[in-house]
Design a protein around this motif. Structure first.
Motif, PDB file in Angstrom:
ATOM      1  N   VAL A 106      -4.655  -0.067  -8.467  1.00 44.57           N
ATOM      2  CA  VAL A 106      -3.553  -0.879  -8.081  1.00 44.57           C
ATOM      3  C   VAL A 106      -2.344  -0.081  -7.332  1.00 44.57           C
ATOM      4  CG1 VAL A 106      -1.966  -2.053  -9.554  1.00 44.57           C
ATOM      5  CG2 VAL A 106      -4.230  -2.087 -10.123  1.00 44.57           C
ATOM      6  N   ASN A 107      -2.051   1.102  -7.669  1.00 43.77           N
ATOM      7  CA  ASN A 107      -1.207   1.993  -7.116  1.00 43.77           C
ATOM      8  C   ASN A 107      -1.342   2.182  -5.540  1.00 43.77           C
ATOM      9  OD1 ASN A 107       1.507   3.567  -6.868  1.00 43.77           O
ATOM     10  ND2 ASN A 107       0.124   5.383  -6.517  1.00 43.77           N
ATOM     11  N   ARG A 108      -2.513   2.119  -5.059  1.00 42.84           N
ATOM     12  CA  ARG A 108      -2.791   2.540  -3.615  1.00 42.84           C
ATOM     13  C   ARG A 108      -2.793   1.216  -3.020  1.00 42.84           C
ATOM     14  NH1 ARG A 108      -8.028   6.700  -4.155  1.00 42.84           N
ATOM     15  NH2 ARG A 108      -6.753   8.390  -4.948  1.00 42.84           N
ATOM     16  N   LEU A 109      -3.142   0.016  -3.771  1.00 41.34           N
ATOM     17  CA  LEU A 109      -2.706  -1.250  -3.048  1.00 41.34           C
ATOM     18  C   LEU A 109      -1.367  -1.664  -2.790  1.00 41.34           C
ATOM     19  CD1 LEU A 109      -5.429  -3.538  -5.166  1.00 41.34           C
ATOM     20  CD2 LEU A 109      -5.485  -2.964  -2.491  1.00 41.34           C
ATOM     21  N   ARG A 110      -0.704  -1.234  -3.823  1.00 39.90           N
ATOM     22  CA  ARG A 110       0.801  -1.273  -3.443  1.00 39.90           C
ATOM     23  C   ARG A 110       1.317  -0.596  -2.489  1.00 39.90           C
ATOM     24  NH1 ARG A 110       3.492  -4.041  -7.869  1.00 39.90           N
ATOM     25  NH2 ARG A 110       2.280  -4.186  -9.724  1.00 39.90           N
ATOM     26  N   MET A 111       0.771   0.785  -2.130  1.00 38.93           N
ATOM     27  CA  MET A 111       1.377   1.644  -1.180  1.00 38.93           C
ATOM     28  C   MET A 111       0.824   0.868   0.143  1.00 38.93           C
ATOM     29  SD  MET A 111       0.429   5.316  -2.736  1.00 38.93           S
ATOM     30  CE  MET A 111       0.773   6.127  -1.206  1.00 38.93           C
ATOM     31  N   MET A 112      -0.278   0.317   0.120  1.00 38.68           N
ATOM     32  CA  MET A 112      -0.621  -0.406   1.300  1.00 38.68           C
ATOM     33  C   MET A 112       0.181  -1.767   1.661  1.00 38.68           C
ATOM     34  SD  MET A 112      -2.628  -0.282   3.740  1.00 38.68           S
ATOM     35  CE  MET A 112      -4.026   1.025   3.247  1.00 38.68           C
ATOM     36  N   ASP A 113       0.506  -2.244   0.653  1.00 44.88           N
ATOM     37  CA  ASP A 113       1.526  -3.493   0.973  1.00 44.88           C
ATOM     38  C   ASP A 113       2.906  -2.818   1.329  1.00 44.88           C
ATOM     39  OD1 ASP A 113      -0.201  -5.349  -0.204  1.00 44.88           O
ATOM     40  OD2 ASP A 113       0.508  -5.485  -2.237  1.00 44.88           O
ATOM     41  N   SER A 114       3.340  -1.987   0.808  1.00 46.17           N
ATOM     42  CA  SER A 114       4.628  -1.348   1.317  1.00 46.17           C
ATOM     43  C   SER A 114       4.445  -0.782   2.514  1.00 46.17           C
ATOM     44  CB  SER A 114       5.006  -0.057   0.552  1.00 46.17           C
ATOM     45  OG  SER A 114       6.098   0.679   0.897  1.00 46.17           O
ATOM     46  N   PHE A 115       3.338  -0.172   3.026  1.00 45.01           N
ATOM     47  CA  PHE A 115       2.954   0.299   4.489  1.00 45.01           C
ATOM     48  C   PHE A 115       3.208  -1.134   5.494  1.00 45.01           C
ATOM     49  CE2 PHE A 115       0.439   0.824   8.207  1.00 45.01           C
ATOM     50  CZ  PHE A 115       0.758   2.033   8.812  1.00 45.01           C
ATOM     51  N   ILE A 116       2.591  -2.094   5.041  1.00 50.60           N
ATOM     52  CA  ILE A 116       2.505  -3.300   5.970  1.00 50.60           C
ATOM     53  C   ILE A 116       4.030  -3.594   6.074  1.00 50.60           C
ATOM     54  CG2 ILE A 116       1.823  -5.864   6.247  1.00 50.60           C
ATOM     55  CD1 ILE A 116      -0.734  -4.860   4.795  1.00 50.60           C
ATOM     56  N   GLU A 117       4.937  -3.797   4.794  1.00 52.02           N
ATOM     57  CA  GLU A 117       6.182  -3.989   4.962  1.00 52.02           C
ATOM     58  C   GLU A 117       6.979  -3.427   5.922  1.00 52.02           C
ATOM     59  OE1 GLU A 117       7.625  -4.395   1.155  1.00 52.02           O
ATOM     60  OE2 GLU A 117       6.486  -5.991   0.362  1.00 52.02           O
TER      61      GLU A 117
ATOM     62  N   ILE B  43       8.089  11.426   6.548  1.00 53.74           N
ATOM     63  CA  ILE B  43       8.412  12.724   6.443  1.00 53.74           C
ATOM     64  C   ILE B  43       9.077  13.147   5.183  1.00 53.74           C
ATOM     65  CG2 ILE B  43      10.379  14.365   7.111  1.00 53.74           C
ATOM     66  CD1 ILE B  43      10.201  13.322   9.975  1.00 53.74           C
ATOM     67  N   ILE B  44       9.934  12.255   4.658  1.00 56.36           N
ATOM     68  CA  ILE B  44      10.264  12.443   3.333  1.00 56.36           C
ATOM     69  C   ILE B  44       8.987  12.465   2.153  1.00 56.36           C
ATOM     70  CG2 ILE B  44      11.528  11.416   1.295  1.00 56.36           C
ATOM     71  CD1 ILE B  44      13.357  10.415   3.217  1.00 56.36           C
ATOM     72  N   ALA B  45       8.051  11.868   2.413  1.00 53.57           N
ATOM     73  CA  ALA B  45       6.911  11.784   1.470  1.00 53.57           C
ATOM     74  C   ALA B  45       6.047  12.993   1.899  1.00 53.57           C
ATOM     75  CB  ALA B  45       6.112  10.425   1.917  1.00 53.57           C
ATOM     76  N   LEU B  46       5.938  13.488   3.093  1.00 50.37           N
ATOM     77  CA  LEU B  46       5.500  14.735   3.069  1.00 50.37           C
ATOM     78  C   LEU B  46       6.207  16.003   2.540  1.00 50.37           C
ATOM     79  CD1 LEU B  46       4.258  14.537   6.873  1.00 50.37           C
ATOM     80  CD2 LEU B  46       2.856  14.349   5.089  1.00 50.37           C
ATOM     81  N   ALA B  47       7.348  15.933   2.608  1.00 50.76           N
ATOM     82  CA  ALA B  47       8.275  16.841   2.084  1.00 50.76           C
ATOM     83  C   ALA B  47       7.936  16.966   0.830  1.00 50.76           C
ATOM     84  CB  ALA B  47       9.700  16.653   2.378  1.00 50.76           C
ATOM     85  N   ARG B  48       7.923  15.788   0.011  1.00 54.51           N
ATOM     86  CA  ARG B  48       7.476  15.977  -1.503  1.00 54.51           C
ATOM     87  C   ARG B  48       6.038  16.361  -1.879  1.00 54.51           C
ATOM     88  NH1 ARG B  48      10.107   9.745  -2.270  1.00 54.51           N
ATOM     89  NH2 ARG B  48      12.342  10.322  -2.148  1.00 54.51           N
TER      90      ARG B  48
END
Length: 237
Positions: free
Chosen positions: A137-148, A163-168
């Motif tokens: 479900v979390n991965r689906l939400r991430m995919m929705d976020s990517f489309i947005e 970049i922020i995500a990679l830094a984390r």
């Protein structure tokens, strides 16, 4: 039974994988005996899109990217997974080919478990099933976020967010507020991850380097002003 030092280390690492955390010790031991460890160097392919799949993979150490190719031959990176994550589960449920190509980002140690053994573990420990559903479900939400992001964010905001995500995931704290992303990612790879052209990444990098927001060192990205990037992204959230 854990028989030797290598198995003991694998047992400890496997127990830290989010899907298997706090499951009964005897069940974890059975999974350890039923599966296999596999070590790959950086930029090695774990499996290709279209291949049959009968295993699930747990990342004991390292990181991978999941990607596919567009009809024009451009690579599109869906996700980046690191230590404690898992992948390859979809084909175990629908018996269809792999939907993406998985490639290691850094030297990576994987633990593989066959379809029958994994499905049996779901029956024996419902907690694994619940965690699996939550992760999907979390991965689906991430995919929705990517489309947005593709629809609503401009190139600079999308680059900053990634970049922020990679830094984390790979960031190492440096002097003062600097963060060094301890992973060599080319501008083309970042463009594939964001969904834009390499030229757009190059243009934005030159602007940020000129203003002191980022710096490059031996192929690694240094965030000299990470707060600037955080603010750029936060104003859209």
């Amino acid at each position: 039974m854990v028989k030797n030092r290598v198995e003991l280390v694998d047992f400890e690492l496997l127990s830290r994988c989010g899907l298997l955390t706090d499951i009964p010790t005897d069940l974890l031991g059975m999974l350890l005996q039923a599966g296999n460890r596999k070590h790959l160097e950086a930029k090695e392919v774990v499996f290709n899109r279209g291949e049959p799949g009968n295993k699930i993979y747990f990342i004991l150490n390292g990181g991978v990217r999941i990607s596919t190719l567009s009809h024009q031959g451009q690579e599109i990176i869906f996700d980046v997974l690191v230590t404690g994550d898992f992948f390859g589960e979809m084909s175990l449920f629908d018996d269809k080919p792999r939907t993406g190509t998985v490639t290691t980002l850094v030297p990576t140690t994987l633990f593989t478990l066959g379809k029958n053994e994994f499905l049996e573990s779901l029956e024996k420990c419902p907690a694994i099933s619940i965690r699996l559903i939550r992760t999907l479900v979390n991965r689906l939400r991430m995919m929705d976020s990517f489309i947005e992001d593709v629809i609503f964010l401009d190139a600079a905001e999308r680059i900053a967010k990634r970049i922020i995500a990679l830094a984390r995931l790979f960031g190492v704290q440096g002097d003062k507020d600097e963060i060094r992303i301890d992973l060599k990612v080319s501008q083309q790879e970042l463009a594939n991850l964001v969904g834009i052209t390499r030229e757009s990444v190059n243009k934005q990098f030159r602007e940020w380097e000129k203003s002191g927001v980022i710096a490059l060192d031996k192929g690694c990205l240094i965030l000299s002003q990470p707060q600037f990037l955080e603010t750029l992204v936060a104003k859209r959230d």
